[in-house]
Design a protein around this motif. Structure first.
Motif, short mmCIF file in Angstrom:
data_model
loop_
_atom_site.label_atom_id
_atom_site.label_comp_id
_atom_site.label_asym_id
_atom_site.label_seq_id
_atom_site.Cartn_x
_atom_site.Cartn_y
_atom_site.Cartn_z
N GLY A 68 0.84 -1.18 0.00
CA GLY A 68 0.00 0.00 0.00
C GLY A 68 0.87 1.23 0.00
N VAL A 69 0.23 2.39 0.02
CA VAL A 69 0.93 3.67 -0.01
C VAL A 69 0.76 4.35 1.34
CG1 VAL A 69 1.07 5.92 -1.13
CG2 VAL A 69 0.48 3.89 -2.48
N LEU A 70 1.86 4.75 1.95
CA LEU A 70 1.82 5.53 3.18
C LEU A 70 1.74 7.01 2.85
CD1 LEU A 70 4.50 3.78 5.45
CD2 LEU A 70 2.04 3.84 5.85
N LEU A 71 0.74 7.68 3.44
CA LEU A 71 0.59 9.12 3.25
C LEU A 71 0.54 9.80 4.62
CD1 LEU A 71 -2.08 9.20 0.40
CD2 LEU A 71 0.39 9.58 0.19
N PRO A 72 1.08 11.01 4.72
CA PRO A 72 1.11 11.70 6.02
C PRO A 72 -0.29 12.00 6.52
CG PRO A 72 2.58 12.76 4.45
CD PRO A 72 1.74 11.80 3.67
N THR A 73 -0.48 11.90 7.84
CA THR A 73 -1.73 12.32 8.45
C THR A 73 -1.68 13.82 8.72
OG1 THR A 73 -1.06 12.10 10.77
CG2 THR A 73 -1.76 10.09 9.64
N GLU A 74 -2.82 14.36 9.10
CA GLU A 74 -2.87 15.79 9.40
C GLU A 74 -2.11 16.15 10.68
OE1 GLU A 74 -6.73 14.03 11.06
OE2 GLU A 74 -5.38 13.71 9.36
N ARG A 75 -1.69 15.16 11.45
CA ARG A 75 -0.94 15.45 12.69
C ARG A 75 0.38 16.13 12.38
NH1 ARG A 75 1.39 16.86 16.46
NH2 ARG A 75 1.30 16.15 18.61
N GLY A 76 1.00 15.77 11.26
CA GLY A 76 2.24 16.44 10.87
C GLY A 76 3.45 15.88 11.60
N PRO A 77 4.66 16.25 11.17
CA PRO A 77 5.89 15.72 11.79
C PRO A 77 6.07 16.22 13.22
CG PRO A 77 6.41 17.44 10.19
CD PRO A 77 4.95 17.17 10.05
N VAL A 78 6.67 15.36 14.04
CA VAL A 78 6.95 15.72 15.43
C VAL A 78 8.39 15.32 15.76
CG1 VAL A 78 4.57 15.52 16.23
CG2 VAL A 78 6.04 13.50 16.27
N PRO A 79 9.07 16.07 16.63
CA PRO A 79 10.40 15.66 17.08
C PRO A 79 10.33 14.34 17.84
CG PRO A 79 9.91 17.93 17.70
CD PRO A 79 8.62 17.32 17.25
#
Length: 439
Positions: A68-79
């Motif tokens: 499948g394809v991984l797509l970013p969630t609306e949470r966004g990147p975090v440290p």
């Protein structure tokens, strides 16, 4: 944050057990994530506790273990504050090549329920209270950690002890700092009733953000504990003769005009509140596998041991499975008190919020609220008494098909039956090692 400036970063989705499954990628991927640059087998979100493929799973043996394809969630990147090198995590969800959400992804299950609320013009606000235990995992059996001030091992309960909180001040300072940089709204922390047990509350927020932050908080807590020389676990029952770790959820529903649909200005709340309670009660027994997903979970679900085992509700009564807290009517809400700390937050909120919505959709009426000690009330519908019973109920109950996709129900049942079989081949006194940091 600017991912392109990092040496590397992680991308990960949440599997059925709440574990992160994903990849470490170079900074050149930063601008390609939303274009489907990262692929992962659908089966990766349906592996067992140890990360093994599920025997007989259609995802592996019928589909050819397709990607499948991984797509970013609306949470966004975090440290990622628990690692020594500066890096980040990008939470992802799994889709097929046509952009259809993968039905076995727990986050998509919650998204579907939230969408049903949105169709009514409603949004859900939720908060979690998370209990966890600090322990020394260096020996053959779990032990309480050493007090960082005295150097002696913890031996006793310390309910609401400020001194015990102060002893672990360095850890909690790092934990709150980590929450701040990750955008997790940590509120109060207390010393709980178990040896080395603590609780931290996360603030009320959008339900999906609540699930995301609960998932991230568990990883943060475990990671920072390792940096401080001990372990943190959300196991439901770290010690056989001590308090278990629970996770309580508070939620309310807000209409398009910003009004709480549970509030009518009275302590009792609205008919919608009572219908939501009725839905939660109706779904509770068959949802046992979601609230108690592991073999260790059932050591916590013992009548009279401060973990609800009967489907009951009450006003301002902490022995009931569902409590309606007092306070200002504008904040009228439902507190669901059944889940253990070892849950998958996406599946847990899907079960609770979906059941509440079914209660509203079907205009359900709850029984009278209980008074007194819920553990002494006869005739209450009971949660499953064993792991295997919970799997059977989850798989067969018609309410579950209204809460979860059929594919997820099937995958969950296959996964848990494989885990039962694998644990049967392992010495019982070593089971805790599998759960320690996995749940």
């Amino acid at each position: 944050m600017d991912l392109s400036t990092l040496h590397n970063f992680r991308v990960a989705a949440c599997d059925l057990n709440g574990q992160m499954r994903g990849k470490r990628v170079p900074p050149s991927y930063a601008d390609k994530l939303s274009k489907g640059a990262v692929r992962m087998p659908f089966s990766a979100l349906n592996v067992d506790l140890w990360g093994a493929d599920i025997e007989g799973s259609p995802l592996v043996f019928e589909s050819g273990d397709a990607d499948g394809v991984l797509l970013p969630t609306e949470r966004g990147p975090v440290p990622i504050p628990w690692l020594s090198a500066e890096t980040a995590l990008v939470p992802m969800s799994l889709y097929d090549d046509a952009g259809t959400p993968f039905a076995g992804d727990p986050r998509h299950a919650l998204s579907a329920v939230i969408s049903r609320y949105a169709q009514r013009g409603w949004s859900v606000v939720a908060a979690t209270e998370l209990e966890f235990t600090l322990l020394d995992a260096s020996g053959p059996h779990p032990q309480p950690p050493l007090n960082p001030i005295t150097g002696r091992r913890l031996t006793d309960e310390a309910v609401l002890s400020v001194a015990e909180m102060d002893a672990f001040e360095a850890f909690f300072t790092d934990l709150y700092d980590g929450c701040a940089v990750m955008g997790i709204p940590a509120q109060t922390a207390i010393s709980e009733s178990g040896i080395g047990q603590f609780e931290i509350n996360l603030n009320h927020q959008d339900a999906m953000r609540c699930a995301d932050d609960t998932w991230l908080f568990k990883a943060l807590t475990r990671g920072l504990a390792r940096k401080h020389g001990f372990s943190a676990t959300f196991m439901a029952k770290p010690y056989a003769n001590d308090a278990g770790n629970g996770m309580h959820v508070h939620f309310s529903v807000i209409d398009a005009d910003g009004r709480n649909v549970f509030d009518d200005g009275s302590p009792e709340g609205t008919d919608l509140l009572r219908s939501a309670v009725a839905g939660c009660l109706a779904a509770m027994p068959a949802s046992s596998l979601i609230f108690a997903p592991h073999g260790n979970s059932y050591a916590r679900l013992v009548p009279g041991a401060h973990a609800p085992t009967g489907a009951s509700w009450a006003y301002e009564n902490r022995t009931a499975a569902i409590r309606i807290p007092g306070g200002a009517p504008a904040a009228r809400r439902i507190e669901h008190r059944v889940a253990g700390g070892d849950i998958n937050p996406y599946l847990m909120l899907t079960a609770i919020l979906g059941a509440a919505l079914i209660g509203i959709e079907d205009d359900m009426k709850p029984p009278a609220p209980i008074t007194g000690n819920a553990y002494e009330v006869d005739g209450l519908p009971q949660l499953a008494s064993s792991w295997s019973e919970a799997i059977d109920q989850f798989e067969a109950d018609p309410i579950m098909t209204r809460l979860f996709p059929l594919e997820l129900i099937r995958n969950m049942a296959l996964t848990k039956r494989q885990e039962i079989a694998r644990f049967a081949d392992r010495p019982e006194d070593q089971h805790w090692l599998s759960y320690l940091e996995a749940v």
